[in-house]
Enzyme design. Sequence first.
Site, PDB file in Angstrom:
ATOM      1  N   CYS A 225       0.809  -1.227   0.000  1.00  0.00           N
ATOM      2  CA  CYS A 225       0.000   0.000   0.000  1.00  0.00           C
ATOM      3  C   CYS A 225       0.839   1.271   0.000  1.00  0.00           C
ATOM      4  O   CYS A 225       0.302   2.361  -0.210  1.00  0.00           O
ATOM      5  CB  CYS A 225      -0.933  -0.001   1.209  1.00  0.00           C
ATOM      6  SG  CYS A 225      -2.096  -1.384   1.241  1.00  0.00           S
ATOM      7  N   HIS A 304      12.546   1.078   5.335  1.00  0.00           N
ATOM      8  CA  HIS A 304      12.346  -0.327   4.961  1.00  0.00           C
ATOM      9  C   HIS A 304      12.862  -1.216   6.097  1.00  0.00           C
ATOM     10  O   HIS A 304      14.037  -1.177   6.437  1.00  0.00           O
ATOM     11  CB  HIS A 304      13.108  -0.641   3.669  1.00  0.00           C
ATOM     12  CG  HIS A 304      12.567  -1.811   2.920  1.00  0.00           C
ATOM     13  ND1 HIS A 304      12.302  -3.028   3.513  1.00  0.00           N
ATOM     14  CD2 HIS A 304      12.230  -1.960   1.608  1.00  0.00           C
ATOM     15  CE1 HIS A 304      11.829  -3.863   2.606  1.00  0.00           C
ATOM     16  NE2 HIS A 304      11.773  -3.245   1.443  1.00  0.00           N
ATOM     17  N   HIS A 388      -2.139  19.596   7.515  1.00  0.00           N
ATOM     18  CA  HIS A 388      -3.008  18.489   7.106  1.00  0.00           C
ATOM     19  C   HIS A 388      -2.241  17.172   7.168  1.00  0.00           C
ATOM     20  O   HIS A 388      -1.039  17.124   6.879  1.00  0.00           O
ATOM     21  CB  HIS A 388      -3.538  18.712   5.683  1.00  0.00           C
ATOM     22  CG  HIS A 388      -4.198  20.040   5.483  1.00  0.00           C
ATOM     23  ND1 HIS A 388      -5.422  20.350   6.023  1.00  0.00           N
ATOM     24  CD2 HIS A 388      -3.782  21.146   4.816  1.00  0.00           C
ATOM     25  CE1 HIS A 388      -5.755  21.587   5.679  1.00  0.00           C
ATOM     26  NE2 HIS A 388      -4.776  22.094   4.967  1.00  0.00           N
ATOM     27  N   HIS A 392      -2.632   6.725   5.542  1.00  0.00           N
ATOM     28  CA  HIS A 392      -3.154   5.618   4.733  1.00  0.00           C
ATOM     29  C   HIS A 392      -4.368   4.989   5.394  1.00  0.00           C
ATOM     30  O   HIS A 392      -4.306   4.546   6.547  1.00  0.00           O
ATOM     31  CB  HIS A 392      -2.067   4.576   4.515  1.00  0.00           C
ATOM     32  CG  HIS A 392      -2.569   3.277   3.969  1.00  0.00           C
ATOM     33  ND1 HIS A 392      -3.327   3.204   2.815  1.00  0.00           N
ATOM     34  CD2 HIS A 392      -2.437   2.003   4.423  1.00  0.00           C
ATOM     35  CE1 HIS A 392      -3.640   1.935   2.593  1.00  0.00           C
ATOM     36  NE2 HIS A 392      -3.112   1.189   3.545  1.00  0.00           N
ATOM     37  N   HIS A 421     -14.472   5.200   5.174  1.00  0.00           N
ATOM     38  CA  HIS A 421     -15.924   4.974   5.223  1.00  0.00           C
ATOM     39  C   HIS A 421     -16.527   4.974   3.826  1.00  0.00           C
ATOM     40  O   HIS A 421     -17.341   4.104   3.494  1.00  0.00           O
ATOM     41  CB  HIS A 421     -16.570   6.060   6.086  1.00  0.00           C
ATOM     42  CG  HIS A 421     -18.064   5.923   6.213  1.00  0.00           C
ATOM     43  ND1 HIS A 421     -18.941   6.515   5.308  1.00  0.00           N
ATOM     44  CD2 HIS A 421     -18.829   5.262   7.110  1.00  0.00           C
ATOM     45  CE1 HIS A 421     -20.180   6.218   5.667  1.00  0.00           C
ATOM     46  NE2 HIS A 421     -20.139   5.462   6.757  1.00  0.00           N
ATOM     47  N   ASN A 425     -10.463   0.592   1.932  1.00  0.00           N
ATOM     48  CA  ASN A 425      -9.005   0.603   1.766  1.00  0.00           C
ATOM     49  C   ASN A 425      -8.699   0.406   0.285  1.00  0.00           C
ATOM     50  O   ASN A 425      -8.760  -0.709  -0.237  1.00  0.00           O
ATOM     51  CB  ASN A 425      -8.376  -0.520   2.602  1.00  0.00           C
ATOM     52  CG  ASN A 425      -6.862  -0.572   2.470  1.00  0.00           C
ATOM     53  OD1 ASN A 425      -6.270   0.141   1.663  1.00  0.00           O
ATOM     54  ND2 ASN A 425      -6.228  -1.431   3.257  1.00  0.00           N
TER      55      ASN A 425
END
Length: 498
Positions: A225, A304, A388, A392, A421, A425
């Site tokens: 993702c 990573h 802001h 994810h 909502h 995802n």
Amino acid sequence: MPSPTVPEFSKSVKLKYVKLGYQYLVNHILTFLLVPVTLSIALQLIHSSPNDLLALWNSLHFDLVQVACSLFLIVYIATFYFLSRPRTIYLVDYACFKPPCSLRVPFATCLEHGRIILSSQPKAIQFQMRILERSGLGEETALPPAIHYLPPEPNMAAAREEAEMVIFSAMDSLLKKTGLKPKDIDILIVNCSLFSPTPSLSAMVVNKYKLRSNIKSFNLAGMGCSAGLISIDLARDLLQGHPNSNAVIVSTEILTPNCYMGNERSMLLPNCLFRMGGAAILLSNRWSDRKQAKYRLVHVVRTHKGAEDKAYRCVQQEEDPEGHVGISLSIDLMAIAADALKSNITTIGPLVLPASEQLLFLFSLLQRKIFKKKSKAYVPDFKQAFEHFCIHAGGRAVIDELQKNLQLSAEHVEASRMTLHRFGNTSSSSLWYEMSYIEAKGRMKRGDRIWQIAFGSGFKCNSAVWKCNKTIKAPIDDGPWVDCIERYPVYIPDVVKL
């Protein structure tokens, strides 16, 4: 007569204003130091007579060689600085795929399909029901056509159809919004983790839009993702080496071939959370695009943790004992994500935090490491660095954990919760639905700083920092939120009874 109680210091003094005063003092310390020095020099010059000033000027001896050498040195340093500094990368615009209403999957549909497909596994059905009740998803998320069939038909042809629907829709919208001609695209990057056909998805885009034969195209797979921000980083590096160029990035996840048909709990979770989505983004290093561009890229920080075995295996595509392929999520996932986030913010903190927060963090570190005081580590206030936050939308637990760890308000995570909502995802593209939400609400102002945070298999935590180039006025005529933004934000209960 009872003695009067002494008010607590924390309640009698407005510590909020004490902290604000401290932040203002530390962040403007150079100004406070330079002002008295400048004033003293100015006063000295005012009280000096013209003869004193003339004598001072005559005492400075300049010859032609010194002046010429000084000018050459200044020109050389200025030229070296402008040629060696990184090119500014602009985000001209972006577009998100909006699934058609015919593909929406309300909870009733999910449960009906689950009962039919897993009719012999009532415990698996109950598990999925509990996940959906606590997922934070709404009734309008969407799944591809092949998964609507009973039983689902996750074949290659259906997967290609989904890819074409999502990618071409986002690309068409981007080209329309920016006025960009396909032949003018210099760099193309497509990221999709779990569907990597031959020819590649990037080749599919080249074929559809008849892009130039010398285009630099890349196809990223298996990176989870957070692949969207990896694509941003790759595009940035390419644009640094290719002046007067642009790059189109397509971020998506194709769900059709990845519908899990077994009953392993660790592999059923993605079925409940992942939904259709995609985004196309146009980056440019052209000076002429600076006025049209919405944002400017400031930083990209990648972490990573793949060298650690637990982190490497916490999100893994594998077969269950019955031979069904799916994505297995480890029970240690949240702890690993928290550790990756800690490493990431340790790197990004010095780049973005004001001096006041960095000093507080340093004092906390010295207390614990040198003076051996048993105190909690100071968590920097990232609200001082960003207006802001685009976290994810991987699930309610992810958003809750980051809100708690970063001490964010409900409004700071509103875009993430509402994206989860409304769209679910959507993997690497979820960050752009969140950015679009903030714009649709009319909250994005010139100079605002945005922090995008994404997690991915491997295990990775990646961050991107953007600065808004111009105030974006609402209402916006297009975008994924155009027909529903007035309904949001909505109240999302902890548990939705099904």
